[in-house]
Design a protein around this motif. Sequence first.
Motif, PDB file in Angstrom:
ATOM      1  N   VAL A 101       4.744   7.695 -33.509  1.00  0.00           N
ATOM      2  CA  VAL A 101       5.857   7.314 -33.930  1.00  0.00           C
ATOM      3  C   VAL A 101       6.769   8.308 -34.205  1.00  0.00           C
ATOM      4  O   VAL A 101       6.352   9.738 -34.785  1.00  0.00           O
ATOM      5  CB  VAL A 101       5.760   6.745 -35.721  1.00  0.00           C
ATOM      6  CG1 VAL A 101       7.163   6.863 -36.313  1.00  0.00           C
ATOM      7  CG2 VAL A 101       5.082   5.685 -35.428  1.00  0.00           C
ATOM      8  N   THR A 102       8.031   8.746 -33.476  1.00  0.00           N
ATOM      9  CA  THR A 102       8.950  10.305 -33.930  1.00  0.00           C
ATOM     10  C   THR A 102       9.583   9.396 -34.164  1.00  0.00           C
ATOM     11  O   THR A 102      10.863   8.694 -33.668  1.00  0.00           O
ATOM     12  CB  THR A 102       8.429  10.906 -32.361  1.00  0.00           C
ATOM     13  OG1 THR A 102       9.657  11.764 -32.235  1.00  0.00           O
ATOM     14  CG2 THR A 102       9.209   9.435 -31.030  1.00  0.00           C
ATOM     15  N   ASN A 103      10.612  10.719 -34.776  1.00  0.00           N
ATOM     16  CA  ASN A 103      12.333  11.085 -33.565  1.00  0.00           C
ATOM     17  C   ASN A 103      12.751  11.629 -32.611  1.00  0.00           C
ATOM     18  O   ASN A 103      13.915  12.630 -33.106  1.00  0.00           O
ATOM     19  CB  ASN A 103      13.211  11.328 -35.626  1.00  0.00           C
ATOM     20  CG  ASN A 103      12.470  13.044 -35.435  1.00  0.00           C
ATOM     21  OD1 ASN A 103      11.655  13.433 -35.279  1.00  0.00           O
ATOM     22  ND2 ASN A 103      13.537  13.179 -36.544  1.00  0.00           N
ATOM     23  N   SER A 104      12.084  11.986 -32.275  1.00  0.00           N
ATOM     24  CA  SER A 104      12.309  13.098 -31.208  1.00  0.00           C
ATOM     25  C   SER A 104      12.241  12.466 -30.240  1.00  0.00           C
ATOM     26  O   SER A 104      11.693  11.473 -29.501  1.00  0.00           O
ATOM     27  CB  SER A 104      11.169  14.222 -31.304  1.00  0.00           C
ATOM     28  OG  SER A 104      11.422  14.444 -30.077  1.00  0.00           O
ATOM     29  N   LEU A 105      14.327  12.412 -29.646  1.00  0.00           N
ATOM     30  CA  LEU A 105      14.244  12.509 -28.006  1.00  0.00           C
ATOM     31  C   LEU A 105      13.031  12.720 -26.892  1.00  0.00           C
ATOM     32  O   LEU A 105      12.824  12.320 -26.246  1.00  0.00           O
ATOM     33  CB  LEU A 105      15.739  12.057 -27.359  1.00  0.00           C
ATOM     34  CG  LEU A 105      16.108  11.630 -28.138  1.00  0.00           C
ATOM     35  CD1 LEU A 105      17.780  11.183 -28.181  1.00  0.00           C
ATOM     36  CD2 LEU A 105      15.668   9.747 -28.227  1.00  0.00           C
ATOM     37  N   LEU A 106      12.437  13.937 -27.309  1.00  0.00           N
ATOM     38  CA  LEU A 106      12.117  14.951 -26.033  1.00  0.00           C
ATOM     39  C   LEU A 106      10.057  14.538 -25.919  1.00  0.00           C
ATOM     40  O   LEU A 106       9.834  14.567 -25.267  1.00  0.00           O
ATOM     41  CB  LEU A 106      12.034  16.277 -26.425  1.00  0.00           C
ATOM     42  CG  LEU A 106      13.749  16.759 -26.967  1.00  0.00           C
ATOM     43  CD1 LEU A 106      13.640  18.499 -27.475  1.00  0.00           C
ATOM     44  CD2 LEU A 106      14.056  17.139 -25.623  1.00  0.00           C
ATOM     45  N   VAL A 120       7.401   4.634 -30.518  1.00  0.00           N
ATOM     46  CA  VAL A 120       7.739   3.476 -32.030  1.00  0.00           C
ATOM     47  C   VAL A 120       8.817   4.825 -32.487  1.00  0.00           C
ATOM     48  O   VAL A 120       8.471   6.173 -32.400  1.00  0.00           O
ATOM     49  CB  VAL A 120       7.008   2.976 -32.473  1.00  0.00           C
ATOM     50  CG1 VAL A 120       8.419   2.743 -34.496  1.00  0.00           C
ATOM     51  CG2 VAL A 120       6.030   2.064 -32.710  1.00  0.00           C
ATOM     52  N   MET A 121      10.572   4.599 -32.167  1.00  0.00           N
ATOM     53  CA  MET A 121      11.422   5.330 -32.323  1.00  0.00           C
ATOM     54  C   MET A 121      11.900   5.086 -33.287  1.00  0.00           C
ATOM     55  O   MET A 121      12.364   4.173 -34.291  1.00  0.00           O
ATOM     56  CB  MET A 121      12.160   5.596 -31.181  1.00  0.00           C
ATOM     57  CG  MET A 121      11.633   6.571 -30.110  1.00  0.00           C
ATOM     58  SD  MET A 121      12.522   7.025 -28.925  1.00  0.00           S
ATOM     59  CE  MET A 121      13.364   8.649 -29.869  1.00  0.00           C
ATOM     60  N   THR A 122      12.221   6.038 -35.299  1.00  0.00           N
ATOM     61  CA  THR A 122      12.478   6.018 -35.589  1.00  0.00           C
ATOM     62  C   THR A 122      14.603   5.260 -35.473  1.00  0.00           C
ATOM     63  O   THR A 122      15.039   5.539 -33.992  1.00  0.00           O
ATOM     64  CB  THR A 122      12.817   7.175 -36.053  1.00  0.00           C
ATOM     65  OG1 THR A 122      13.492   8.402 -36.131  1.00  0.00           O
ATOM     66  CG2 THR A 122      12.012   7.759 -36.937  1.00  0.00           C
ATOM     67  N   GLY A 123      15.465   4.759 -36.272  1.00  0.00           N
ATOM     68  CA  GLY A 123      16.768   4.506 -35.769  1.00  0.00           C
ATOM     69  C   GLY A 123      17.323   6.318 -36.285  1.00  0.00           C
ATOM     70  O   GLY A 123      16.900   7.153 -37.063  1.00  0.00           O
ATOM     71  N   GLY A 124      18.700   5.823 -36.635  1.00  0.00           N
ATOM     72  CA  GLY A 124      19.058   7.134 -37.051  1.00  0.00           C
ATOM     73  C   GLY A 124      19.967   8.270 -36.424  1.00  0.00           C
ATOM     74  O   GLY A 124      20.686   6.856 -35.559  1.00  0.00           O
TER      75      GLY A 124
END
Length: 301
Positions: A101-106, A120-124
């Motif tokens: 799970v990450t909020n980083s595009l990289l 799994v990507m966060t929203g934001g």
Amino acid sequence: MSLRELARVVQTSEVTVRRDVRALEAEGLLDRRHGGAVLPGGFTRESGFPQKSHLATAEKTAIADVAASLVEEGEAIVVGAGTTTQELARRLARVPGLTVVTNSLLVAQALAHANRVEVVMTGGTLRGSNYALVGSGAEQSLQGLRVSRAFLSGSGLTAERGLSTSNMLSASVDRALVQAAAEVVVLADHTKLGSDTMFQTVPTDVITRLVTDEPPAHDERAATELQALADQGVQIAVAGTGTATGPAGGEQVPPGARPRRDVPLPVQRGRMAAGQFRGPGGGMAAETLERTARVADMRRR
């Protein structure tokens, strides 16, 4: 100092000084400003991705190798934004059955073609300077989540305040990532040790482990901070290219291999071995303690 003043002091042209200032900024030795340059640091300092990606690259690679050895097949983890966590993600692509799970595009990009890893990507809202998703959308998507470990980086790390960053939105999302994890692993090279920035993300007592590289012999601040973090119960893994001695003194742990977690490994005199963990009470080499004492005495004077 202004470029004009720098050119006068070093007796060269402003064109040459401007080129040198760009090179020094890329190495993290100063910050450019309009018409001049200032010393790096401060509570609000934050480098952009292009600059960060060229800083301490060998150290980040070694740190990522050790951090990846902590991850087991089939685990669910969260990975925060940063160039060091991006290096970690590249190694996680080889771990089967992993959920990240990450909020980083990289981080997501590094794992995009790993067919055995679920991302799994966060929203934001996209924050372009570090390619991370931030804001209430990111934080809300993490509510109710529970994973085994969180791997985070930041702008600074001290024993007094823990991990910190200079951006409020990034700090808020990092805190939400921490809330979702049973353990918190901080990835920070020695240049971040002893640096303190504006927003606290992870208090020291919440940090389970620190993975870092060995500070240079002349870096008293980083050595002092490592000892203080160990004294507060943070397990410390020092990345490098050598081998680590096991708890019994004879077992050899190859670089990147998973060290034993329960028993702090003994510290070699003057240096810490690759992948080596040091827990509270593990102590530092005598000569390092002597250097630390000298620095403390000088500060008192």
